[in-house]
Scaffold this motif. Structure first.
Motif, PDB file in Angstrom:
ATOM      1  N   GLY A  33       0.847  -1.203   0.000  1.00 24.04           N
ATOM      2  CA  GLY A  33       0.000   0.000   0.000  1.00 24.04           C
ATOM      3  C   GLY A  33       0.866   1.231   0.000  1.00 24.04           C
ATOM      4  O   GLY A  33       2.093   1.136   0.120  1.00 24.04           O
ATOM      5  N   PRO A  34       0.233   2.386  -0.111  1.00 25.17           N
ATOM      6  CA  PRO A  34       1.006   3.631  -0.129  1.00 25.17           C
ATOM      7  C   PRO A  34       1.649   3.865   1.230  1.00 25.17           C
ATOM      8  O   PRO A  34       1.202   3.313   2.237  1.00 25.17           O
ATOM      9  CB  PRO A  34      -0.054   4.692  -0.421  1.00 25.17           C
ATOM     10  N   LEU A  43      -6.228  12.742   7.555  1.00 27.50           N
ATOM     11  CA  LEU A  43      -6.985  13.938   7.195  1.00 27.50           C
ATOM     12  C   LEU A  43      -7.452  13.856   5.749  1.00 27.50           C
ATOM     13  O   LEU A  43      -8.584  14.175   5.423  1.00 27.50           O
ATOM     14  CB  LEU A  43      -6.109  15.185   7.389  1.00 27.50           C
ATOM     15  N   ILE A  44      -6.541  13.366   4.873  1.00 23.01           N
ATOM     16  CA  ILE A  44      -6.912  13.278   3.455  1.00 23.01           C
ATOM     17  C   ILE A  44      -8.123  12.345   3.291  1.00 23.01           C
ATOM     18  O   ILE A  44      -9.128  12.705   2.704  1.00 23.01           O
ATOM     19  CB  ILE A  44      -5.729  12.772   2.603  1.00 23.01           C
ATOM     20  N   SER A  51     -16.832  10.302  -3.917  1.00 27.11           N
ATOM     21  CA  SER A  51     -16.707  10.410  -5.370  1.00 27.11           C
ATOM     22  C   SER A  51     -15.260  10.708  -5.768  1.00 27.11           C
ATOM     23  O   SER A  51     -14.827  10.353  -6.857  1.00 27.11           O
ATOM     24  CB  SER A  51     -17.679  11.448  -5.935  1.00 27.11           C
ATOM     25  N   LYS A  52     -14.480  11.357  -4.857  1.00 30.44           N
ATOM     26  CA  LYS A  52     -13.062  11.567  -5.178  1.00 30.44           C
ATOM     27  C   LYS A  52     -12.241  10.390  -4.672  1.00 30.44           C
ATOM     28  O   LYS A  52     -11.233  10.018  -5.260  1.00 30.44           O
ATOM     29  CB  LYS A  52     -12.573  12.858  -4.509  1.00 30.44           C
ATOM     30  N   MET A  56      -9.322   7.608  -6.479  1.00 35.32           N
ATOM     31  CA  MET A  56      -8.005   7.511  -5.823  1.00 35.32           C
ATOM     32  C   MET A  56      -7.697   6.054  -5.534  1.00 35.32           C
ATOM     33  O   MET A  56      -6.597   5.550  -5.787  1.00 35.32           O
ATOM     34  CB  MET A  56      -8.021   8.274  -4.486  1.00 35.32           C
ATOM     35  N   LEU A  57      -8.702   5.355  -5.020  1.00 34.45           N
ATOM     36  CA  LEU A  57      -8.516   3.954  -4.657  1.00 34.45           C
ATOM     37  C   LEU A  57      -8.284   3.107  -5.909  1.00 34.45           C
ATOM     38  O   LEU A  57      -7.460   2.187  -5.921  1.00 34.45           O
ATOM     39  CB  LEU A  57      -9.763   3.459  -3.900  1.00 34.45           C
ATOM     40  N   ARG A  58      -9.021   3.464  -6.995  1.00 35.69           N
ATOM     41  CA  ARG A  58      -8.864   2.703  -8.251  1.00 35.69           C
ATOM     42  C   ARG A  58      -7.418   2.815  -8.732  1.00 35.69           C
ATOM     43  O   ARG A  58      -6.806   1.828  -9.134  1.00 35.69           O
ATOM     44  CB  ARG A  58      -9.823   3.255  -9.304  1.00 35.69           C
ATOM     45  N   SER A  59      -6.849   4.023  -8.650  1.00 31.33           N
ATOM     46  CA  SER A  59      -5.475   4.151  -9.157  1.00 31.33           C
ATOM     47  C   SER A  59      -4.491   3.451  -8.210  1.00 31.33           C
ATOM     48  O   SER A  59      -3.473   2.913  -8.659  1.00 31.33           O
ATOM     49  CB  SER A  59      -5.097   5.607  -9.427  1.00 31.33           C
ATOM     50  N   LEU A  60      -4.812   3.415  -6.914  1.00 26.84           N
ATOM     51  CA  LEU A  60      -3.932   2.668  -5.996  1.00 26.84           C
ATOM     52  C   LEU A  60      -3.976   1.173  -6.322  1.00 26.84           C
ATOM     53  O   LEU A  60      -2.952   0.487  -6.305  1.00 26.84           O
ATOM     54  CB  LEU A  60      -4.351   2.901  -4.547  1.00 26.84           C
TER      55      LEU A  60
END
Ligand code: HEM
Length: 510
Positions: A33-34, A43-44, A51-52, A56-60
Motif C-alpha cells: 500500500g502507499p 486527514l486526506i 466520489s473523489k 483515488m482507490l482505483r489508481s492505488l
C-alpha cells in the motif's frame, strides 16, 4: 505546528510504523500500500468525498494490485477489488470474514451504544437479530402479508405522479419514489397506516441523519480533538439522534400498548392490522442472549432506524437509476412495456404481484440496473475473527476490510462492454435465473455475498419489480425536451444521481 514540521514528523512516523508492522507480523506482512503518513493520510481520507476517494482507490489498485493496505484511523484498512479474492474470503472462508470492526466513536454516543444488525459483531446477538428479521418479517409468507400495503403505496405513487402530469411540467421523481417506499417500510415497521404528517416527520429525521453521515464521519478522526475543535458538529449529531428518539419512541410505545392489550384480550378484533406483524412487535419480544434481558427503547429505535433506512434509501436509489435508464433508452422501455402489456389481466389496471414472474425482461432490467448502478459501491467494512493469511500476506484481526462491489460488477473480463446498460445480457435461453448469492462464483454483488449478504435482498427485488412494472404500465416516460439524461453519480448514504431524474410523463391510453 509549522507545515514542514508536520510533514517531517509524518514521514518519520510513517517509516517507523512500516517497520513495526512488518516486524510485528513476522515473515508475513500486510498487503502492499502507499506510505503511511499519520495525521496527513487520515486527514486526506476522512475529508475526501467518496466520489473523489473512489478514483483515488482505483489508481492505488492499479499500482499495488487487487488487495492493498491503507492506514486510516487507528487500524489498517484492507481494500479488495477482485471477484476471486472476494469469493475466497466471503464464500469459501465465510465464517472467518463475517465480523465487523469495532464501532466508531460516532456510533457509540448513547449510553447503550447503537445496536444495529449491520454493525453488530459476529456472534449470538447478531445471529438473534438477523434471524428475527429474516424469520419474522422477510420470510415469504410475511412478505405476502404486506401485499395490500404494496398495492396501497403504488396507488399513492400513481396519484402523486398523475397530479403532476396534469400540470404538464416535467416531474422530479425522486421525492415521490422516496415517499412511497418510505410509507411501505414505515407500515412494515410500525404496523399501522400512519398519517402523512407522521410519515413526513419520520422521513425528515431519518433523511437528515443519512445525508449528514459523511460530515459526521470526520468526527471519528481523533475524537478527543474533534470534541473540542468540532464541538458544534458533535452537538448537531447529538441533536439529530435526540430528535430521532423523540419521533420514533411514541410509535414504539403505541405498539407495545396494543400488544399488551392483545395479550390481555386475545379475542379482540383489530381491523386495522388484520394479520400483519410489524417489525417493532417482533423486537419487543426479543431477549438478548448475552445479557438475558429485553431490548430497551433506544436499542429498538436504532434497529427501526436501520430497517427504515436500509429498506428505503437503497431501493429508492436503485429505482431512480433504473427509471433514468428507461428514459435514456426508450427502445428498452418500449420492449419492457410490450412484455408487461402481454401479462396484464383483462379489466385490471395494476400489475399483480403474481404476474411479475411472467415478465423475464423485467427481472433483466432490474438486475442490469443493480449491476451498472449498485447503490453501495463499497460493502460496509468486514473484519476477520482471527489473523488470516492470504497468499504471502496477512490480514490482522483488527483490520477493516472493504470490498469494492461496483468494480466487481464492471469487470470487463466478465461483462462485455460493462459500462453500457444492456438488460438482455441477463436473458438466457435456458431460462436460468441469475445467482445473486455468488455461491459458485461472484460476477456482481450489489447485496454482498456470504454470511452478511443483505437479508432484504428478495424483498428489494420484489419491490423494484413491482414498482417498475406499475410505473411503466401506467405512464410513458420521456426525457425533458432537449435534455439528455445525465448518469453521473455522487455519494450520499448511497451512490445517487448527481442530477436527480427529471422526466416528462404522460398517461398511457388504456
Ligand atoms: C436495493 C436494495 C438493497 C441493497 C442494494 C442492499 C445492499 C446491502 C449490502 C451491500 C449490504 C452489506 C452486505 C455485506 O456486508 O457484505 C446490506 C446489508 C444489510 N441490509 Fe440491505 N440492501 C437493500 C435493501 C435492504 C432491505 C429492503 C432491507 C430490510 C428491510 C435491508 C436490510 C439490510 C440489513 C439488516 C443488512 C445487514 C446484514 C448483516 O450485517 O448481517 N436491505 N444490504
Amino acid at each position: 505546528m509549522e507545515a514542514w514540521l508536520l510533514i517531517l514528523f509524518s514521514i518519520s512516523i510513517s517509516f517507523l510504523l512500516k517497520f513495526i508492522f512488518n516486524n510485528y507480523l513476522g515473515a508475513k506482512k500486510l498487503p502492499p500500500g502507499p506510505l503511511i503518513f499519520p495525521v496527513i493520510s487520515n486527514l486526506i481520507w476522512f475529508s475526501t468525498s467518496m466520489s473523489k476517494g473512489e478514483p483515488m482507490l482505483r489508481s492505488l489498485h492499479a499500482k499495488f494490485g487487487p488487495i492493498l493496505t491503507l492506514n486510516i484511523g487507528a487500524r489498517p484498512v484492507i481494500s479488495i477489488a477482485d471477484r476471486n479474492l472476494s469469493h475466497q474470503a466471503l464464500i469459501r472462508n465465510g465464517a472467518l470474514y463475517a465480523d465487523r470492526p469495532a464501532a466508531l466513536p460516532t456510533d457509540k454516543i448513547d449510553s447503550t451504544s447503537q445496536l444495529t444488525i449491520v454493525f453488530c459483531r459476529y456472534g449470538p446477538t447478531w445471529r438473534l437479530l438477523r434471524r428475527n428479521l429474516t424469520a419474522e418479517i422477510l420470510n415469504p409468507s410475511a412478505v405476502k402479508s404486506y401485499s395490500r400495503a404494496r398495492e396501497w403505496v403504488v396507488q399513492i405513487l400513481h396519484n402523486r405522479l398523475e397530479s403532476e402530469v396534469k400540470s404538464g411540467r416535467p416531474v422530479f421523481v425522486m421525492e415521490h419514489f422516496r415517499y412511497a417506499m418510505f410509507c411501505l417500510l414505515v407500515l412494515m415497521c410500525f404496523g399501522d397506516k400512519l398519517d402523512e404528517n407522521q410519515i413526513k416527520k419520520i422521513e425528515e429525521v431519518e433523511h437528515q441523519l443519512l445525508v449528514n453521515l459523511h460530515r459526521f464521519s470526520i468526527l471519528n478522526f481523533c475524537p478527543r480533538v474533534t470534541k473540542i475543535v468540532m464541538r458544534k458538529r458533535w452537538e448537531e449529531l447529538f441533536r439529530l439522534r435526540k430528535c430521532q428518539e423523540d419521533v420514533l419512541i411514541p410509535f414504539i410505545r403505541e405498539r407495545k400498548k396494543a400488544k399488551e392489550k392483545r395479550s390481555r384480550e386475545p379475542n379482540m378484533e383489530d381491523s386495522k392490522d388484520e394479520n400483519v406483524v410489524s417489525y417493532v412487535d417482533t423486537l419487543l419480544d426479543l431477549q438478548l442472549p448475552d445479557e438475558n434481558r429485553k431490548l430497551n427503547e433506544l436499542e429498538i429505535v436504532s434497529l427501526c432506524s436501520e430497517f427504515l433506512s436500509a429498506g428505503t434509501d437503497t431501493t429508492t436509489t436503485s429505482l431512480q437509476w433504473i427509471m433514468a435508464n428507461l428514459v435514456k433508452y426508450p427502445q428498452i422501455q418500449e420492449k419492457l412495456f410490450m412484455e408487461i402489456k402481454g401479462v396484464v389481466r383483462d379489466g385490471e389496471e395494476k400489475i399483480q404481484e403474481d404476474d411479475l414472474q411472467r415478465i423475464p425482461y423485467l427481472k433483466a432490467v432490474i438486475l442490469e440496473g443493480l449491476r451498472r448502478h449498485p447503490p453501495s459501491h463499497f460493502m460496509p467494512a468486514h473484519a476477520v475473527t482471527e489473523d488470516v493469511v492470504v497468499g504471502e500476506y496477512v490480514i490482522p484481526k483488527e483490520a477493516a476490510i472493504v470490498i469494492n462491489a461496483a468494480e466487481i460488477g464492471w469487470d470487463p473480463k466478465v461483462w462485455e462492454d460493462p459500462m453500457s446498460f444492456n438488460p438482455s445480457r441477463f436473458l438466457n435461453k435456458e431460462g436460468e435465473t441469475f445467482d445473486m448469492t455468488g455461491r459458485r462464483e461472484i460476477k456482481m454483488m450489489p447485496f454482498g455475498v456470504g454470511r452478511r449478504i443483505c437479508p432484504g435482498y428478495a424483498l428489494s427485488m420484489l419491490h423494484l419489480e413491482y414498482f417498475v412494472a406499475n410505473l411503466v404500465s401506467k405512464f410513458e416516460w420521456k426525457a425533458v425536451d432537449g435534455d439528455d439524461v445525465d448518469l453521473s453519480a455522487k455519494q450520499e448514504f448511497t451512490m445517487v444521481m448527481k442530477n436527480p431524474l427529471q422526466a416528462q410523463l404522460s398517461l398511457r391510453s388504456k
